[in-house]
Design a protein around this motif. Structure first.
Motif, PDB file in Angstrom:
ATOM      1  N   SER A 379       0.829  -1.268  -0.142  1.00 11.12           N
ATOM      2  CA  SER A 379      -0.112   0.032   0.074  1.00 11.12           C
ATOM      3  C   SER A 379       0.841   1.227  -0.151  1.00 11.12           C
ATOM      4  N   VAL A 380       0.242   2.160  -0.670  1.00 11.08           N
ATOM      5  CA  VAL A 380       0.991   3.624  -0.514  1.00 11.08           C
ATOM      6  C   VAL A 380       0.077   4.435  -0.150  1.00 11.08           C
ATOM      7  N   TYR A 381       0.312   5.278   0.930  1.00  7.70           N
ATOM      8  CA  TYR A 381      -0.784   6.380   1.416  1.00  7.70           C
ATOM      9  C   TYR A 381      -0.436   7.524   0.999  1.00  7.70           C
ATOM     10  N   ALA A 382      -1.487   8.369   0.546  1.00 10.58           N
ATOM     11  CA  ALA A 382      -1.415   9.816   0.101  1.00 10.58           C
ATOM     12  C   ALA A 382      -2.129  10.619   0.936  1.00 10.58           C
ATOM     13  N   PHE A 383      -1.355  11.633   1.566  1.00 11.06           N
ATOM     14  CA  PHE A 383      -2.125  12.673   2.487  1.00 11.06           C
ATOM     15  C   PHE A 383      -2.228  13.779   1.784  1.00 11.06           C
ATOM     16  N   CYS A 384      -3.356  14.531   1.892  1.00 10.14           N
ATOM     17  CA  CYS A 384      -3.361  15.997   1.222  1.00 10.14           C
ATOM     18  C   CYS A 384      -3.441  16.994   2.597  1.00 10.14           C
ATOM     19  N   ILE A 385      -2.721  17.930   2.457  1.00 12.62           N
ATOM     20  CA  ILE A 385      -2.713  19.081   3.464  1.00 12.62           C
ATOM     21  C   ILE A 385      -2.927  20.129   2.740  1.00 12.62           C
ATOM     22  N   PRO A 386      -4.412  20.664   2.962  1.00  9.95           N
ATOM     23  CA  PRO A 386      -4.822  21.805   2.097  1.00  9.95           C
ATOM     24  C   PRO A 386      -4.359  23.069   2.461  1.00  9.95           C
ATOM     25  N   LEU A 400       3.602   8.993 -10.107  1.00  9.03           N
ATOM     26  CA  LEU A 400       4.321   8.261  -9.118  1.00  9.03           C
ATOM     27  C   LEU A 400       5.284   7.155  -9.430  1.00  9.03           C
ATOM     28  N   ASP A 401       5.229   6.696 -10.971  1.00  3.90           N
ATOM     29  CA  ASP A 401       6.065   5.496 -11.369  1.00  3.90           C
ATOM     30  C   ASP A 401       5.768   4.185 -10.845  1.00  3.90           C
ATOM     31  N   THR A 402       4.580   4.123 -10.383  1.00  2.00           N
ATOM     32  CA  THR A 402       3.958   2.999  -9.957  1.00  2.00           C
ATOM     33  C   THR A 402       2.676   2.641 -10.430  1.00  2.00           C
ATOM     34  N   GLN A 403       2.455   1.580 -10.875  1.00  2.00           N
ATOM     35  CA  GLN A 403       1.044   1.078 -11.295  1.00  2.00           C
ATOM     36  C   GLN A 403       0.218   0.676  -9.940  1.00  2.00           C
ATOM     37  N   PHE A 404      -0.937   1.075 -10.121  1.00  2.00           N
ATOM     38  CA  PHE A 404      -1.882   0.785  -8.845  1.00  2.00           C
ATOM     39  C   PHE A 404      -3.240   0.224  -9.270  1.00  2.00           C
ATOM     40  N   GLU A 405      -3.818  -0.665  -8.247  1.00  2.00           N
ATOM     41  CA  GLU A 405      -5.191  -0.982  -8.806  1.00  2.00           C
ATOM     42  C   GLU A 405      -6.050   0.066  -9.035  1.00  2.00           C
ATOM     43  N   GLU A 406      -7.206  -0.120  -9.575  1.00  2.00           N
ATOM     44  CA  GLU A 406      -7.980   0.921  -9.891  1.00  2.00           C
ATOM     45  C   GLU A 406      -8.749   1.634  -9.055  1.00  2.00           C
ATOM     46  N   GLU A 407      -9.002   0.753  -7.819  1.00  2.00           N
ATOM     47  CA  GLU A 407      -9.827   1.264  -6.589  1.00  2.00           C
ATOM     48  C   GLU A 407      -8.856   2.108  -5.556  1.00  2.00           C
ATOM     49  N   ASP A 422      -6.493   9.435 -14.323  1.00  2.00           N
ATOM     50  CA  ASP A 422      -5.351   9.153 -13.484  1.00  2.00           C
ATOM     51  C   ASP A 422      -4.970  10.263 -12.497  1.00  2.00           C
ATOM     52  N   HIS A 423      -5.742  11.118 -12.021  1.00  2.00           N
ATOM     53  CA  HIS A 423      -5.630  12.018 -10.984  1.00  2.00           C
ATOM     54  C   HIS A 423      -6.736  11.840 -10.087  1.00  2.00           C
ATOM     55  N   LEU A 424      -5.831  11.566  -8.762  1.00  2.00           N
ATOM     56  CA  LEU A 424      -6.691  11.567  -7.477  1.00  2.00           C
ATOM     57  C   LEU A 424      -7.170  12.879  -7.067  1.00  2.00           C
ATOM     58  N   ILE A 425      -8.694  12.942  -6.782  1.00  2.00           N
ATOM     59  CA  ILE A 425      -9.149  14.252  -6.547  1.00  2.00           C
ATOM     60  C   ILE A 425      -9.317  14.413  -5.199  1.00  2.00           C
ATOM     61  N   HIS A 426      -9.022  15.434  -4.533  1.00  3.07           N
ATOM     62  CA  HIS A 426      -9.086  15.702  -3.002  1.00  3.07           C
ATOM     63  C   HIS A 426      -9.952  17.277  -3.061  1.00  3.07           C
ATOM     64  N   LEU A 436      -3.810   3.617  -1.789  1.00  2.00           N
ATOM     65  CA  LEU A 436      -3.480   3.124  -3.047  1.00  2.00           C
ATOM     66  C   LEU A 436      -2.866   1.913  -2.965  1.00  2.00           C
ATOM     67  N   THR A 437      -3.195   0.891  -3.618  1.00  2.00           N
ATOM     68  CA  THR A 437      -2.794  -0.406  -3.753  1.00  2.00           C
ATOM     69  C   THR A 437      -2.051  -0.729  -4.982  1.00  2.00           C
ATOM     70  N   LYS A 438      -0.867  -1.184  -4.727  1.00  2.00           N
ATOM     71  CA  LYS A 438      -0.040  -1.712  -5.855  1.00  2.00           C
ATOM     72  C   LYS A 438      -0.494  -2.560  -6.665  1.00  2.00           C
ATOM     73  N   ASN A 439      -0.423  -2.465  -7.888  1.00  2.00           N
ATOM     74  CA  ASN A 439      -0.902  -3.612  -8.855  1.00  2.00           C
ATOM     75  C   ASN A 439       0.555  -4.332  -9.193  1.00  2.00           C
ATOM     76  N   LEU A 440       0.704  -5.288  -8.393  1.00  2.00           N
ATOM     77  CA  LEU A 440       1.993  -6.103  -8.618  1.00  2.00           C
ATOM     78  C   LEU A 440       2.298  -6.786  -9.746  1.00  2.00           C
TER      79      LEU A 440
END
Length: 445
Positions: A379-386, A400-407, A422-426, A436-440
């Motif tokens: 898992s990769v965790y993305a925190f947004c500090i507005p 991020l140079d990493t492929q992730f699962e869709e969800e 391909d943009h996470l919206i906060h 985010l879960t890596k697509n191994l």
């Protein structure tokens, strides 16, 4: 505003690497890096005075007295300060309540001031009469008089790691500030090279106390040594740390020793003070940031907001560090109301977002604009500090140079987060985190 000048720094500490670490210490450092969040209590006679810890006692540390000197002269200040043990009576001290609040808040370890520079011992030492358990101290006949023991027992019962803060300096000791000599500043009142027998007595005193703490209050996970000016290279104040560390580790071979801002083999991790370093230190590290302006309790102090403290946690952890938050208990033994509120806020926040904090390590790109990233297992965790004037942010996942699962999961709701092209919206003014879960099968090489 008067700047604090108490911070001891040594730039080499943040750039030097380890040499010859024993396996027990390597393993303990891995444990330490998993903990992420700790609390440090500065508590002593300075809470009774309501001043900036014990710094006003040092004649050369004029910054500590510039805004509001506790007394009109240093001599009168020292005379009255040394007597504060006769009135310091924290009858509402309840370490179980402290421990419950801190455990719920998500703290994994605790560091407590056994003795600050003023030399007043908050534990039942056998090597000084200037202690909270002495018969001339107001609190001595209380069942909880051995304050450090009570704190250690309470926090250990809740499963938290235990650390002892200890100042290598001692302004009350007749072997450090010798009666009749002019103690100009924070250092010894003499040059140890010129009075080696006097220094030998002080060195023996320090050794006795630190071994006493390791033996009687252990196993200690951390011994956190302050007063970085006490070192051979700077002031000739050589404590023979090689011998001391060996003797202390008889009682716990995996104890971390943090000889702050000194470097070398006995600074097992480094401790940037009141800051988040732009470039992370080479060694394992821990930022220490007080909740208020001061480490110890000062009436009407200025406290940082809950959002600022949470942002500091995220930023430090994303860079690979730990964070200890400083809390100064009040002279009656209770915690400041604003700090209690912070602890209760953190309790909710760490339960919601803790999986992206504890046991993590920095992601290869640990920050992108307002986003901060950590990594654990798959898992990769993305925190947004507005920022204050903006509430929508996007994270370009292709960078991020990493492929992730869709969800991608919004940790605050457990539901699927919004992703477009391909943009996470906060879209919120609140600090939030996402998993985010890596697509191994398709991870980029």
């Amino acid at each position: 505003m008067t700047n604090r000048l108490d911070i001891e720094t040594r730039e080499a500490s943040e750039t030097e690497a380890y040499t010859n670490l024993p396996k027990e210490i390597k393993d303990k450092l891995e444990w330490f890096q998993d903990q992420k969040l700790g609390v440090i209590f500065h508590w002593g006679l300075y809470a009774e005075a309501g001043i900036v810890e014990s710094w006003q006692l040092s004649e050369e540390d004029e910054w500590a007295r510039a805004k509001k000197p506790w007394r009109n002269s240093v001599s009168k200040l020292r005379e009255d300060y040394w007597k504060l043990n006769k009135t310091f009576n924290p009858k509402h001290f309840d370490p179980i309540t402290w421990a419950d609040l801190c455990k719920d808040a998500g703290f994994k370890y605790m560091i407590f001031t056994t003795k600050h520079h003023d030399g007043f011992n908050m534990y039942d030492t056998q090597y000084s009469d200037y202690k909270i358990t002495s018969s001339d101290s107001a609190f001595y006949d209380n069942p909880k008089a051995d304050v450090f023991k009570e704190v250690v027992d309470a926090f250990r019962s809740k499963g938290l790691g235990i650390g002892a803060y200890y100042s290598k300096a001692d302004w009350y000791s007749p072997y450090y500030w010798v009666p009749g000599q002019h103690a100009k500043g924070r250092t010894a009142s003499y040059d140890p090279l010129e009075q080696p027998e006097m220094w030998k007595k002080f060195k023996g005193f320090v050794h006795d106390q630190l071994i006493e703490l390791a033996k009687n209050y252990g196993p200690l996970d951390i011994t956190w040594l302050d007063a970085g000016w006490v070192r051979k290279e700077r002031t000739h104040e050589d404590l023979d740390m090689d011998g001391l560390a060996k003797d202390m580790r008889v009682y716990n071979p995996e104890m971390l020793i943090v000889d702050r801002s000194v470097g070398g083999d006995h600074e097992n991790y480094v401790t940037p003070e009141r800051k988040i370093p732009d470039t992370p230190p080479v060694k394992v590290w821990e930022s220490n940031i007080p909740h208020a302006k001061n480490w110890g309790y000062v009436p009407n102090d200025i406290y940082k907001s809950d959002k600022e403290m949470i942002a500091s946690i995220i930023q430090v952890v994303a860079k690979g560090g730990n964070l200890i938050i400083g809390i100064g208990p009040k002279p009656d033994g209770t915690l400041p109301e604003k700090s209690v509120y912070l602890l209760k806020t953190l309790a909710h926040w760490t339960k919601t977002y803790g999986e992206g904090i504890y046991h993590t390590r920095p992601f290869k790109q640990n920050s992108i604009n307002q986003w901060y990233l950590t990594e654990k297992d798959q898992s990769v965790y993305a925190f947004c500090i507005p920022e204050r004037d903006q509430e929508q942010y996007t994270l370009d996942l292709t960078k991020l140079d990493t492929q992730f699962e869709e969800e991608i999961i919004d940790l605050s709701t457990g539901e699927k987060a919004k992703v477009e092209d391909d943009h996470l919206i906060h879209h919120s003014k609140e600090i939030k985190g996402y998993r985010l879960t890596k697509n191994l099968t398709t991870v980029s090489q």
